[in-house]
Every structure is written in structure tokens, then in C-alpha cells.
Motif scaffolding. Sequence first.
Motif, PDB file in Angstrom:
ATOM      1  N   VAL A   1      12.457  19.915  73.666  1.00 41.67           N
ATOM      2  CA  VAL A   1      12.220  21.332  73.402  1.00 41.67           C
ATOM      3  C   VAL A   1      12.972  22.143  74.454  1.00 41.67           C
ATOM      4  O   VAL A   1      12.905  21.841  75.638  1.00 41.67           O
ATOM      5  CB  VAL A   1      10.711  21.675  73.472  1.00 41.67           C
ATOM      6  N   VAL A   2      13.703  23.157  73.999  1.00 42.34           N
ATOM      7  CA  VAL A   2      14.377  24.099  74.892  1.00 42.34           C
ATOM      8  C   VAL A   2      13.819  25.469  74.555  1.00 42.34           C
ATOM      9  O   VAL A   2      13.825  25.882  73.394  1.00 42.34           O
ATOM     10  CB  VAL A   2      15.907  24.084  74.694  1.00 42.34           C
ATOM     11  N   ILE A   3      13.315  26.178  75.566  1.00 37.70           N
ATOM     12  CA  ILE A   3      12.702  27.489  75.334  1.00 37.70           C
ATOM     13  C   ILE A   3      12.944  28.380  76.538  1.00 37.70           C
ATOM     14  O   ILE A   3      12.985  27.905  77.671  1.00 37.70           O
ATOM     15  CB  ILE A   3      11.189  27.346  75.040  1.00 37.70           C
ATOM     16  N   GLY A   4      13.138  29.659  76.295  1.00 42.01           N
ATOM     17  CA  GLY A   4      13.326  30.594  77.395  1.00 42.01           C
ATOM     18  C   GLY A   4      13.589  31.995  76.879  1.00 42.01           C
ATOM     19  O   GLY A   4      13.730  32.221  75.677  1.00 42.01           O
ATOM     20  N   VAL A   5      13.652  32.946  77.824  1.00 40.47           N
ATOM     21  CA  VAL A   5      13.965  34.335  77.513  1.00 40.47           C
ATOM     22  C   VAL A   5      15.194  34.717  78.326  1.00 40.47           C
ATOM     23  O   VAL A   5      15.225  34.517  79.549  1.00 40.47           O
ATOM     24  CB  VAL A   5      12.788  35.277  77.841  1.00 40.47           C
ATOM     25  N   TRP A   6      16.200  35.238  77.636  1.00 40.26           N
ATOM     26  CA  TRP A   6      17.441  35.635  78.294  1.00 40.26           C
ATOM     27  C   TRP A   6      17.918  36.956  77.713  1.00 40.26           C
ATOM     28  O   TRP A   6      17.584  37.319  76.588  1.00 40.26           O
ATOM     29  CB  TRP A   6      18.546  34.597  78.066  1.00 40.26           C
ATOM     30  N   TYR A   7      18.774  37.635  78.482  1.00 40.40           N
ATOM     31  CA  TYR A   7      19.456  38.838  77.994  1.00 40.40           C
ATOM     32  C   TYR A   7      20.797  38.410  77.416  1.00 40.40           C
ATOM     33  O   TYR A   7      21.546  37.657  78.047  1.00 40.40           O
ATOM     34  CB  TYR A   7      19.685  39.852  79.118  1.00 40.40           C
ATOM     35  N   PHE A   8      21.111  38.898  76.211  1.00 35.16           N
ATOM     36  CA  PHE A   8      22.386  38.609  75.569  1.00 35.16           C
ATOM     37  C   PHE A   8      23.070  39.894  75.148  1.00 35.16           C
ATOM     38  O   PHE A   8      22.403  40.862  74.761  1.00 35.16           O
ATOM     39  CB  PHE A   8      22.196  37.734  74.322  1.00 35.16           C
ATOM     40  N   ALA A   9      24.393  39.889  75.215  1.00 34.87           N
ATOM     41  CA  ALA A   9      25.189  40.998  74.700  1.00 34.87           C
ATOM     42  C   ALA A   9      25.423  40.794  73.210  1.00 34.87           C
ATOM     43  O   ALA A   9      25.313  39.669  72.701  1.00 34.87           O
ATOM     44  CB  ALA A   9      26.525  41.069  75.430  1.00 34.87           C
ATOM     45  N   ALA A  10      25.760  41.858  72.512  1.00 32.02           N
ATOM     46  CA  ALA A  10      26.119  41.733  71.098  1.00 32.02           C
ATOM     47  C   ALA A  10      27.308  40.785  70.979  1.00 32.02           C
ATOM     48  O   ALA A  10      28.221  40.798  71.812  1.00 32.02           O
ATOM     49  CB  ALA A  10      26.463  43.099  70.520  1.00 32.02           C
ATOM     50  N   ASN A  11      27.269  39.940  69.976  1.00 37.50           N
ATOM     51  CA  ASN A  11      28.303  38.952  69.657  1.00 37.50           C
ATOM     52  C   ASN A  11      28.309  37.726  70.562  1.00 37.50           C
ATOM     53  O   ASN A  11      29.158  36.852  70.390  1.00 37.50           O
ATOM     54  CB  ASN A  11      29.696  39.578  69.602  1.00 37.50           C
ATOM     55  N   ASP A  12      27.385  37.615  71.531  1.00 40.31           N
ATOM     56  CA  ASP A  12      27.200  36.334  72.213  1.00 40.31           C
ATOM     57  C   ASP A  12      26.765  35.333  71.152  1.00 40.31           C
ATOM     58  O   ASP A  12      26.112  35.698  70.169  1.00 40.31           O
ATOM     59  CB  ASP A  12      26.103  36.414  73.281  1.00 40.31           C
ATOM     60  N   TYR A  13      27.125  34.070  71.349  1.00 39.96           N
ATOM     61  CA  TYR A  13      26.660  33.063  70.398  1.00 39.96           C
ATOM     62  C   TYR A  13      25.998  31.907  71.132  1.00 39.96           C
ATOM     63  O   TYR A  13      26.326  31.597  72.269  1.00 39.96           O
ATOM     64  CB  TYR A  13      27.789  32.581  69.476  1.00 39.96           C
ATOM     65  N   LEU A  14      25.034  31.297  70.465  1.00 39.03           N
ATOM     66  CA  LEU A  14      24.232  30.214  71.017  1.00 39.03           C
ATOM     67  C   LEU A  14      24.411  28.963  70.176  1.00 39.03           C
ATOM     68  O   LEU A  14      24.477  29.034  68.946  1.00 39.03           O
ATOM     69  CB  LEU A  14      22.752  30.602  71.025  1.00 39.03           C
ATOM     70  N   GLU A  15      24.475  27.826  70.847  1.00 36.26           N
ATOM     71  CA  GLU A  15      24.551  26.533  70.178  1.00 36.26           C
ATOM     72  C   GLU A  15      23.622  25.576  70.906  1.00 36.26           C
ATOM     73  O   GLU A  15      23.362  25.740  72.098  1.00 36.26           O
ATOM     74  CB  GLU A  15      25.968  25.980  70.207  1.00 36.26           C
ATOM     75  N   ILE A  16      23.134  24.575  70.191  1.00 37.72           N
ATOM     76  CA  ILE A  16      22.278  23.559  70.789  1.00 37.72           C
ATOM     77  C   ILE A  16      22.930  22.202  70.525  1.00 37.72           C
ATOM     78  O   ILE A  16      23.512  21.977  69.469  1.00 37.72           O
ATOM     79  CB  ILE A  16      20.838  23.613  70.222  1.00 37.72           C
ATOM     80  N   ALA A  17      22.861  21.338  71.531  1.00 36.48           N
ATOM     81  CA  ALA A  17      23.373  19.973  71.387  1.00 36.48           C
ATOM     82  C   ALA A  17      22.323  19.010  71.916  1.00 36.48           C
ATOM     83  O   ALA A  17      21.543  19.357  72.804  1.00 36.48           O
ATOM     84  CB  ALA A  17      24.679  19.804  72.152  1.00 36.48           C
ATOM     85  N   VAL A  18      22.299  17.807  71.368  1.00 42.45           N
ATOM     86  CA  VAL A  18      21.336  16.795  71.784  1.00 42.45           C
ATOM     87  C   VAL A  18      22.091  15.524  72.145  1.00 42.45           C
ATOM     88  O   VAL A  18      22.971  15.086  71.400  1.00 42.45           O
ATOM     89  CB  VAL A  18      20.318  16.492  70.663  1.00 42.45           C
ATOM     90  N   TYR A  19      21.736  14.957  73.280  1.00 45.78           N
ATOM     91  CA  TYR A  19      22.312  13.697  73.737  1.00 45.78           C
ATOM     92  C   TYR A  19      21.171  12.697  73.900  1.00 45.78           C
ATOM     93  O   TYR A  19      20.084  13.063  74.319  1.00 45.78           O
ATOM     94  CB  TYR A  19      23.040  13.901  75.068  1.00 45.78           C
ATOM     95  N   HIS A  20      21.407  11.435  73.572  1.00 46.14           N
ATOM     96  CA  HIS A  20      20.354  10.421  73.651  1.00 46.14           C
ATOM     97  C   HIS A  20      20.959   9.086  74.052  1.00 46.14           C
ATOM     98  O   HIS A  20      22.173   8.911  74.056  1.00 46.14           O
ATOM     99  CB  HIS A  20      19.632  10.288  72.309  1.00 46.14           C
ATOM    100  N   ASN A  21      20.104   8.126  74.371  1.00 44.44           N
ATOM    101  CA  ASN A  21      20.572   6.787  74.717  1.00 44.44           C
ATOM    102  C   ASN A  21      20.000   5.732  73.766  1.00 44.44           C
ATOM    103  O   ASN A  21      19.643   4.642  74.173  1.00 44.44           O
ATOM    104  CB  ASN A  21      20.250   6.444  76.176  1.00 44.44           C
ATOM    105  N   LEU A  22      19.955   6.087  72.489  1.00 41.68           N
ATOM    106  CA  LEU A  22      19.432   5.161  71.495  1.00 41.68           C
ATOM    107  C   LEU A  22      20.358   3.959  71.272  1.00 41.68           C
ATOM    108  O   LEU A  22      19.945   2.959  70.710  1.00 41.68           O
ATOM    109  CB  LEU A  22      19.190   5.872  70.164  1.00 41.68           C
ATOM    110  N   GLY A  23      21.605   4.074  71.659  1.00 41.88           N
ATOM    111  CA  GLY A  23      22.532   2.963  71.493  1.00 41.88           C
ATOM    112  C   GLY A  23      23.268   2.981  70.170  1.00 41.88           C
ATOM    113  O   GLY A  23      24.151   2.170  69.935  1.00 41.88           O
ATOM    114  N   SER A  24      22.912   3.887  69.280  1.00 44.15           N
ATOM    115  CA  SER A  24      23.595   4.026  67.997  1.00 44.15           C
ATOM    116  C   SER A  24      23.340   5.430  67.471  1.00 44.15           C
ATOM    117  O   SER A  24      22.563   6.187  68.041  1.00 44.15           O
ATOM    118  CB  SER A  24      23.082   2.991  66.995  1.00 44.15           C
ATOM    119  N   ASN A  25      23.999   5.781  66.373  1.00 47.50           N
ATOM    120  CA  ASN A  25      23.760   7.077  65.751  1.00 47.50           C
ATOM    121  C   ASN A  25      22.319   7.170  65.279  1.00 47.50           C
ATOM    122  O   ASN A  25      21.698   6.164  64.942  1.00 47.50           O
ATOM    123  CB  ASN A  25      24.692   7.285  64.560  1.00 47.50           C
ATOM    124  N   THR A  26      21.795   8.380  65.251  1.00 46.97           N
ATOM    125  CA  THR A  26      20.444   8.601  64.748  1.00 46.97           C
ATOM    126  C   THR A  26      20.418   9.902  63.968  1.00 46.97           C
ATOM    127  O   THR A  26      21.381  10.665  63.982  1.00 46.97           O
ATOM    128  CB  THR A  26      19.413   8.609  65.888  1.00 46.97           C
TER     129      THR A  26
END
Length: 109
Positions: free
Chosen positions: A66-91
Motif C-alpha cells: 500500500v502506498v498512501i500520502g498527501v502531496w501538492y501537485f501542479a496542473a499536468n503533473d502525472y503519477l505512476e505506480i510500479a511494483v517490484y517483487h522477488n517471486l522468482g517469476s512473473n505474477t
Amino acid sequence: VSQSRYTTFTNTSRITIPTAGYYSVNATISLGGTSDVVIGRLYKNGNVLQDMRFHGTGATEAAGVVVIGVWYFAANDYLEIAVYHNLGSNTTVQAGDTRSHFDAYRIGA
């Protein structure tokens, strides 16, 4: 204060902020397997804004973060989320609004 919700339903790769202000950002990612390390990384305009790590037993706990927080953003800022794991294969990222979601609510100017 007007609360508007912005999600990745219309653009599945990112959230683009339409109006400058403070936003509550929430991302929950559930993976289809067990792992002892999962990292959720929130990006703002291509740069890391926050990392959240999950350390489990790897044997019986479902992997997720879980990623959660409050931030100030300017118009046209963009947000992306990525996940990394050590499962040893695709999931698979578990679908459904209660399992995995990524959204931002404007909470003030």
C-alpha cells in the motif's frame, strides 16, 4: 473543498493532475502469489516520490503493498505506480477495486 477522484480507468498507465492543489494519493496492489519482499514505488513526472516495502514470511502471506500520502501537485503533473517483487517469476496483479486500485483525490488548494 471540492473532492474529485482521479483514477487510471481512462488512462491505465498514469493519473494526470488536472488542477493544482493538495491530493490524497492511494495505491493498493495485490499480487497473485506469496513473496517475502514487495516494493510499491510511486512516481511523479517520472521521478520516485515514495517507496513502500512489504516484508512477509514468503510462505503463507499473499504479496501486496500500500502506498498512501498527501502531496501538492501542479496542473499536468502525472503519477505512476510500479511494483517490484522477488517471486522468482512473473505474477499477476489481482484485479478488482477492493484488491488493487490507484487513485488521487483533490482535497484542497
